[in-house]
Design an enzyme around this catalytic site. Structure first.
Site, PDB file in Angstrom:
ATOM      1  N   HIS A   1      -9.551  11.194   1.493  1.00  0.00           N
ATOM      2  CA  HIS A   1      -8.633  10.052   1.458  1.00  0.00           C
ATOM      3  C   HIS A   1      -7.353  10.345   2.227  1.00  0.00           C
ATOM      4  CE1 HIS A   1      -5.886   7.093  -0.648  1.00  0.00           C
ATOM      5  NE2 HIS A   1      -6.935   6.335  -0.431  1.00  0.00           N
TER       6      HIS A   1
ATOM      7  N   ASP B   1      17.586  10.504  -6.623  1.00  0.00           N
ATOM      8  CA  ASP B   1      19.000  10.754  -6.335  1.00  0.00           C
ATOM      9  C   ASP B   1      19.346  10.640  -4.861  1.00  0.00           C
ATOM     10  OD1 ASP B   1      19.450  11.165  -9.029  1.00  0.00           O
ATOM     11  OD2 ASP B   1      19.279  13.347  -8.904  1.00  0.00           O
TER      12      ASP B   1
ATOM     13  N   LYS C   1      -4.508  10.815   4.977  1.00  0.00           N
ATOM     14  CA  LYS C   1      -4.086  10.025   6.137  1.00  0.00           C
ATOM     15  C   LYS C   1      -3.110  10.883   6.948  1.00  0.00           C
ATOM     16  CE  LYS C   1      -4.098   6.785   2.403  1.00  0.00           C
ATOM     17  NZ  LYS C   1      -5.369   6.160   2.523  1.00  0.00           N
TER      18      LYS C   1
ATOM     19  N   LYS D   1       3.324   4.430  -1.012  1.00  0.00           N
ATOM     20  CA  LYS D   1       3.497   5.396  -2.097  1.00  0.00           C
ATOM     21  C   LYS D   1       4.836   6.081  -1.856  1.00  0.00           C
ATOM     22  CE  LYS D   1      -1.179   5.073  -1.500  1.00  0.00           C
ATOM     23  NZ  LYS D   1      -1.768   4.298  -0.411  1.00  0.00           N
TER      24      LYS D   1
ATOM     25  N   ASP E   1      -0.484  17.039  19.703  1.00  0.00           N
ATOM     26  CA  ASP E   1      -0.081  18.296  20.328  1.00  0.00           C
ATOM     27  C   ASP E   1       0.289  19.283  19.210  1.00  0.00           C
ATOM     28  OD1 ASP E   1      -0.629  17.209  22.795  1.00  0.00           O
ATOM     29  OD2 ASP E   1       1.421  16.545  23.142  1.00  0.00           O
TER      30      ASP E   1
ATOM     31  N   HIS F   1       0.814  -1.209   0.000  1.00  0.00           N
ATOM     32  CA  HIS F   1       0.000   0.000   0.000  1.00  0.00           C
ATOM     33  C   HIS F   1       0.855   1.269   0.000  1.00  0.00           C
ATOM     34  CE1 HIS F   1      -3.377   2.551   1.850  1.00  0.00           C
ATOM     35  NE2 HIS F   1      -3.870   2.086   0.725  1.00  0.00           N
TER      36      HIS F   1
END
EC number: 2.7.8.-
Length: 467
Positions: free
Chosen positions: A385, A217, A387, A212, A392, A210
């Protein structure tokens, strides 16, 4: 006919015995038993596809994983201790001890809340790449943005830049073979992660990559929730697609590089640990972070324990936005305890989802959150979508992890734990902007909803540990 019924009943009983004997989480075990007993034929097929755990046996050797995890980071040399808010010392130690995850400083972090901006910046970074580009995505579609990124990577490969691509076999199932074959024709190494083909279909479908990740470099990295697909830019018929991603420049990218090279070994059996993939870098900023990965090959559940520790350590506020809210019991109790002891705990989930059954299961948790004092909001502008978590005013979490059992236990995930007040301030601004586009949920109104609707949500919750 009677013989077939007897054989089928014996099969179900045998599978139930196997499930019980595996000593899983009792809640998950009970869920599987219920599925097998009350949905006999469908339950058996579901178990064969999603219930078996062959990953540790067939795919990943723990000793090799540990070697690969340490070896690339050893190439960097001695890692100095960077500055960080002292209240997070226990969390930093936990993540370092769980999985050799160092604290990496000297970073600059930039947020993207619009996919179009992220992709334009990414294409510029690809164009400026000099040595190598590493790409790893759950969804890599062959639509407009997918073709633009593919063509940009092909141009760089023809210029002599090393390009490697990992795509999840299930997440990218709608993309044609010919699309990925174009990479290979141009000299790009492109590999599927846990290729879903018979007869390994049932043992692999449940364990998806899952992540991404992009590394350029060894200096620039991207991580977050935005996959490569037009819908992240264009939205859906019923609203926008709201997501969050970050661009990191600095030593923190070395953590992403390590995770990519571990996955590259899994898909290609090629071990890459050369120092040139971990170059000496100047200081780009004063932000420190840990790049944490987790997956079904390890029992430690690093990201899960990291989030739980962050909840325990929080002193003022906890802000969470997630597309799917199906937390394990320990997370529920931790959030409830935080709200009860007086923290400002807020949760934003989508009013409408791309997976209706998962949405129903998510809503079954809302009542107990509200009763303990957690403020719950329903995002109305489209599909949220994103996440993103902020604890704090000094800790920000951004990556691929949904707030659900699937992300914590079954998926291969990556999460950046960023220790910085300025980053947290920007993350809170993003959260508050989304809160303005959301409807606050009232406990009084929530419990007045139709009984039938609440029943189906409770029914879906029974299967929550399996989703």
């Amino acid at each position: 006919m009677l013989i077939l019924e007897i054989l089928y009943a014996l099969t179900i009983i045998s599978v139930v015995i196997v499930v019980i004997s595996e000593n899983r989480n009792p809640i998950k075990t009970l869920s599987w038993v219920m599925v097998l007993v009350f949905l006999p034929f469908v339950g058996l097929i579901w178990y064969l596809i999603f219930g078996q755990d062959f990953t540790r046996k067939q795919v990943i050797n723990k000793r090799m994983y540990s070697k690969l995890k340490k070896r690339p980071l050893d190439e960097i040399g001695t890692l100095e201790e960077f500055s960080y808010p002292p209240e997070h010392a226990s969390l930093i130690r936990l993540l370092r001890n769980l999985d050799h995850t160092p604290l990496l400083g000297g970073n600059d972090v930039r947020f993207y809340t619009r996919a179009a901006e992220k992709f334009e910046e990414l294409l510029r970074d690809i164009e400026n790449a000099k040595q190598h580009i590493h790409v790893e995505y759950y969804v890599f579609e062959g639509d407009n943005i997918g073709r633009r990124i593919r063509d940009a990577l092909i141009r760089k490969s023809l210029e002599g830049v090393e390009v490697r691509v990992i795509y999840d076999s299930f997440g990218s199932r709608k993309t044609s073979r010919a699309f990925f074959e174009e990479f290979r024709k141009a000299g790009i190494e492109a590999e599927p992660f846990l290729k879903v083909v018979l007869p390994k279909f049932t043992s692999r479908l449940n364990f998806r990559n899952h992540r991404k990740i992009i590394v350029i470099d060894g200096q620039i990295g991207y991580v977050g929730g935005i996959n490569i697909a037009d819908r992240y830019i264009d939205g859906l018929k019923w609203g926008i697609w709201r997501d969050t991603h970050v661009r990191i420049e600095g030593k923190g990218v070395q953590g992403l590089q390590s995770i990519f090279l571990i996955d590259w070994f899994f898909v290609s059996q090629t071990l890459i640990t050369s120092r040139r993939y971990f170059p000496e870098l100047p200081v780009y900023g004063d932000i420190s972070l840990q790049m944490v990965n987790s997956g079904p090959f390890r029992e430690e559940r690093e990201i899960y324990h990291g989030i739980l520790q962050a909840i325990y350590d929080a002193q003022k506020s906890i802000f969470i936005q997630t597309p799917y809210f199906i937390p394990p019991e320990s997370m529920i109790e931790a959030l409830q305890a935080a709200a009860i002891r007086g923290l400002d705990v807020r949760l934003i989930i989508s009013k409408r989802s791309d997976v209706p059954l998962v949405q129903m299961a998510s809503r079954s948790f809302v009542k107990e959150m509200l009763e303990s004092g957690v403020k719950v909001y329903m995002y109305e502008k489209g599909f949220l979508h994103s996440k993103l978590m902020v604890f704090d005013d000094s800790l920000t979490l951004i990556g691929s992890v949904n707030f659900d059992s699937r992300s914590f236990e079954h998926n291969f995930e990556v999460e950046a734990f960023i220790y910085d007040h300025v980053v947290a301030e920007r993350a809170i601004e993003i959260f508050v902007e989304d809160q303005r586009d959301s409807q606050v949920v009232s406990l009084r109104e929530w419990v007045k909803r139709p009984i039938r609707l609440r029943f189906f949500e409770s029914l879906m919750r029974l299967f929550a540990p399996l989703m």
